[in-house]
Motif scaffolding. Structure first.
Motif, short mmCIF file in Angstrom:
data_model
loop_
_atom_site.label_atom_id
_atom_site.label_comp_id
_atom_site.label_asym_id
_atom_site.label_seq_id
_atom_site.Cartn_x
_atom_site.Cartn_y
_atom_site.Cartn_z
N GLN A 93 1.12 -0.94 0.49
CA GLN A 93 0.18 -0.07 -0.06
C GLN A 93 0.56 1.35 -0.17
O GLN A 93 0.83 2.34 -0.51
CB GLN A 93 -1.11 -0.22 0.44
N ARG A 94 2.51 1.31 1.19
CA ARG A 94 3.08 2.60 0.44
C ARG A 94 3.51 2.39 -0.55
O ARG A 94 3.36 3.84 -0.86
CB ARG A 94 3.90 2.48 1.66
N LEU A 95 3.88 1.31 -0.82
CA LEU A 95 4.46 1.66 -2.37
C LEU A 95 3.67 1.82 -3.18
O LEU A 95 3.39 2.48 -4.64
CB LEU A 95 4.88 0.47 -2.88
N GLU A 96 2.68 2.08 -3.57
CA GLU A 96 0.99 2.29 -4.16
C GLU A 96 1.40 3.80 -4.51
O GLU A 96 1.10 4.42 -5.08
CB GLU A 96 -0.09 1.18 -4.49
N GLU A 97 1.11 3.89 -2.90
CA GLU A 97 0.87 5.65 -2.68
C GLU A 97 1.72 6.41 -3.28
O GLU A 97 1.84 7.18 -3.67
CB GLU A 97 0.23 5.98 -1.36
N LEU A 98 3.42 6.08 -2.71
CA LEU A 98 4.86 6.50 -3.80
C LEU A 98 3.95 6.29 -5.16
O LEU A 98 4.73 7.56 -5.51
CB LEU A 98 5.55 5.96 -3.13
N GLU A 99 3.97 5.44 -5.41
CA GLU A 99 3.86 5.21 -6.69
C GLU A 99 3.03 6.73 -7.58
O GLU A 99 3.00 7.22 -8.07
CB GLU A 99 2.85 3.92 -7.78
N SER A 100 1.49 6.29 -6.94
CA SER A 100 0.86 7.78 -7.57
C SER A 100 0.73 9.08 -6.78
O SER A 100 0.47 10.20 -8.14
CB SER A 100 -0.68 7.37 -6.56
N VAL A 101 2.08 8.86 -6.34
CA VAL A 101 2.08 10.37 -5.66
C VAL A 101 3.29 10.85 -6.88
O VAL A 101 3.38 12.08 -7.88
CB VAL A 101 3.07 10.62 -4.26
N VAL A 102 3.69 10.28 -6.88
CA VAL A 102 5.37 10.72 -8.24
C VAL A 102 4.92 10.69 -9.69
O VAL A 102 4.38 11.53 -10.30
CB VAL A 102 6.23 8.72 -8.49
N SER A 103 3.51 9.44 -9.91
CA SER A 103 3.02 10.00 -11.15
C SER A 103 2.03 11.38 -10.84
O SER A 103 2.14 12.03 -12.31
CB SER A 103 1.78 9.15 -11.14
N LYS A 104 1.72 11.28 -9.95
CA LYS A 104 0.51 13.11 -9.63
C LYS A 104 1.63 14.43 -9.95
O LYS A 104 1.47 14.88 -10.58
CB LYS A 104 -0.09 13.05 -8.00
N TYR A 105 3.04 13.71 -9.04
CA TYR A 105 3.68 14.87 -9.53
C TYR A 105 4.55 15.33 -10.79
O TYR A 105 4.26 16.64 -11.83
CB TYR A 105 5.38 14.25 -8.64
N ASN A 106 4.16 14.07 -11.43
CA ASN A 106 5.16 13.44 -13.09
C ASN A 106 4.33 14.34 -14.07
O ASN A 106 4.29 14.82 -14.78
CB ASN A 106 5.38 12.69 -13.89
N ARG A 107 2.74 14.68 -13.32
CA ARG A 107 1.51 14.82 -14.35
C ARG A 107 1.51 16.57 -14.13
O ARG A 107 1.46 17.07 -15.64
CB ARG A 107 -0.14 13.93 -13.73
N MET A 108 1.57 16.66 -12.79
CA MET A 108 1.43 18.18 -12.79
C MET A 108 3.50 18.92 -13.07
O MET A 108 3.37 19.94 -14.09
CB MET A 108 1.90 18.64 -11.37
N ALA A 109 4.40 17.90 -13.21
CA ALA A 109 5.08 19.02 -13.62
C ALA A 109 5.30 19.30 -15.44
O ALA A 109 5.73 20.15 -15.69
CB ALA A 109 6.67 17.74 -13.42
N TYR A 110 4.42 18.29 -16.27
CA TYR A 110 4.58 17.81 -17.46
C TYR A 110 3.25 18.88 -17.80
O TYR A 110 3.76 20.20 -18.63
CB TYR A 110 3.72 16.75 -17.69
N GLU A 111 2.39 19.67 -16.71
CA GLU A 111 1.47 20.21 -17.27
C GLU A 111 2.51 21.66 -17.05
O GLU A 111 1.40 22.43 -17.53
CB GLU A 111 0.67 20.07 -16.06
N ILE A 112 3.27 22.29 -16.10
CA ILE A 112 3.46 23.38 -15.84
C ILE A 112 4.88 23.97 -16.58
O ILE A 112 5.30 24.36 -17.14
CB ILE A 112 4.01 23.55 -14.43
N GLY A 113 5.13 22.77 -17.75
CA GLY A 113 6.01 22.52 -18.22
C GLY A 113 8.04 22.31 -18.45
O GLY A 113 8.56 23.33 -18.56
N VAL A 114 7.60 21.22 -17.16
CA VAL A 114 9.29 21.23 -16.90
C VAL A 114 9.86 19.79 -16.87
O VAL A 114 10.79 19.10 -16.72
CB VAL A 114 9.68 21.23 -15.15
N ILE A 115 8.56 18.55 -17.14
CA ILE A 115 9.50 17.60 -18.18
C ILE A 115 9.06 17.42 -19.50
O ILE A 115 7.82 18.02 -20.10
CB ILE A 115 8.34 16.39 -17.49
N PRO A 116 9.20 16.93 -20.29
CA PRO A 116 11.14 16.59 -20.08
C PRO A 116 11.77 17.87 -20.53
O PRO A 116 11.70 19.16 -20.23
CB PRO A 116 10.84 15.78 -21.88
N PRO A 117 13.18 17.49 -20.44
CA PRO A 117 14.41 18.70 -19.93
C PRO A 117 14.31 19.57 -20.85
O PRO A 117 15.07 20.49 -21.04
CB PRO A 117 16.05 17.73 -19.99
N ASP A 118 14.08 19.44 -22.25
CA ASP A 118 13.45 20.48 -23.64
C ASP A 118 12.40 20.95 -23.52
O ASP A 118 12.18 21.62 -24.37
CB ASP A 118 13.59 19.37 -25.20
#
Length: 421
Positions: A150-175
């Motif tokens: 469960q902790r691992l799944e929570e971590l995966e969901s947090v990482v996925s949410k972070y990557n999605r928000m980072a993609y939305e604000i334009g910091v992913i990918p490096p270019d």
């Protein structure tokens, strides 16, 4: 002949008597049979009842035969089963004897067998208690495994949410526009393998477990994520936040300028809207005028349509009258043509008749002239002696006058015939 008649009559009487006696006997037999008729009916009824009983008895016998056959089959089956059981009993007895012989050869006593049985029960009890403790341990491990998963799944969901928000604000990918060549994407690194419980059951090796980094060792934070979240990633995020704040302030200033420009545009739009309303009023007035003109035009059109319709009806009536007149004229022309043809035929007939009459009149005139000439010649001869010279002159004058008159009459009749033709 009388004797022969008497003899034949006697024979006939004897035959009649014999027939009467035979008739009496037959009548007696009929009466006797009539008396025995109810008994025959009763016998027939009894015969029917006995026949029905016979059929029922045959059916009963058939059913009994079937039951006997079924019981015989069952008896044969039971006998075969008894034979099989006897054979099994004999085999079991033989096996028991062989086992007893083996025990006797090994020198094991009954007390030894009892001791071995008790030891076996004790070991079985120990195995059961061990299995019970193993099940409890597995339950505890399963709970820990579920919590870790469960902790691992929570971590995966947090990482996925972070990557999605980072993609939305334009910091992913490096270019990306806001990344500036920095790596912001978090990647969760875990071992691919079956669940921890299956590894504990021995179905898979422990190093293939997804919840373990190594055999018997869990994950450390730097093992799971590819970036240093509290170090470089946090500082990059702070710098990015400052940059975004500056850009937001600049955007706010530009937005204020745009608002001022928008207010000016709104004022211009209001002016244009007022002008548009004025034009709309003028358009409505023009539309009202157009509607009035349209109504007048429609009324005039309706009146003209009514007049045109009236004129069309009058024209149709005139056409109908003209058609009737034309038909009458054509009929009159046909009648006139018929009358002309009839008159032509009549004139031809009349002309022929006149020619015939003229010829007859000419013949009569010629005959009359010849008669007159003969009469005049006789008269001349009668007065020739006295007035020969005067008569001859008078005769010449009369003959000339008659010829002229006759010629004029003939010419007049010929002209009349030509006119008739």
């Amino acid at each position: 002949m009388a004797s022969k008649f008497e003899a034949s009559n006697q024979q006939n009487l004897e035959q009649v008597k014999a027939l009467e006696e035979e008739s009496k006997q037959l009548q007696e037999q009929i009466d006797e049979l009539g008396k025995t008729a109810p008994r025959l009916a009763k016998l027939d009824e009894q015969n029917k009842i006995l026949e029905e009983d016979r059929v029922k008895f045959e059916n009963y016998n058939n059913s009994i035969d079937k039951k006997v056959e079924k019981y015989e089959d069952r008896l044969r089956m039971l006998e075969s089963e008894m034979q099989r059981l006897d054979q099994e009993l004999a085999d079991a007895e033989q096996e028991r004897n062989s086992l007893q012989e083996m025990v006797d050869r090994q020198g094991i006593t009954v007390s030894d067998i009892d001791r071995m049985t008790a030891e076996r029960k004790r070991l079985q009890t120990g195995v059961e208690s061990t299995n019970l403790r193993l099940e409890e341990t597995r339950d505890a491990v399963a709970k820990k495994e579920a919590e870790a998963a469960q902790r691992l799944e929570e971590l995966e969901s947090v990482v996925s949410k972070y990557n999605r928000m980072a993609y939305e604000i334009g910091v992913i990918p490096p270019d990306a526009p806001n990344a500036h060549g920095q790596e912001y994407e978090l990647i969760l690194s875990t071992s691919e393998g079956p669940a921890f419980g299956s590894s504990q059951m021995g179905e898979q090796p422990q190093d293939a477990d997804r919840l373990l980094a190594e055999t018997g060792t869990g994950y450390q934070p730097h093992h799971l994520l590819n970036l240093d979240v509290r170090g470089s990633l946090k500082s990059n995020m702070i710098n990015l936040r400052k940059e975004i704040s500056e850009r937001r302030n600049n955007a706010l200033e530009a937005d204020m300028n745009n608002h001022d420009l928008l207010d000016k545009i709104k004022e211009a739009i209001e002016d244009k809207r007022a002008e548009a309303e004025t034009l709309e009023h003028r358009i409505r007035a023009a539309e009202d005028e157009f509607e009035k003109t349209k109504e007048i035009t429609n009324s005039q059109k309706m009146a003209s349509d009514a007049q045109i319709e009236k004129m069309e009806k009058e024209l149709a009536r005139m056409r109908a009258g003209l058609t009737e007149s034309v038909q009458l004229m054509e009929q009159r022309e046909m009648n006139t043509n018929l009358e002309y043809e009839q008159l032509t035929v009549a004139s031809s007939a009349l002309r022929e008749e006149l020619h015939t009459e003229l010829e007859r009149m000419l013949n009569d005139i010629i005959k009359f002239k010849v008669h007159i000439q003969g009469s005049l010649e006789g008269y001349e001869e009668f007065v020739a002696q006295e007035v020969e010279r005067e008569c001859e002159e008078q005769e010449r004058e009369e003959m000339g006058a008659d010829d002229e008159k006759y010629g004029e009459d003939v010419e007049a009749k010929v002209e009349e015939m030509d006119l008739d033709e």
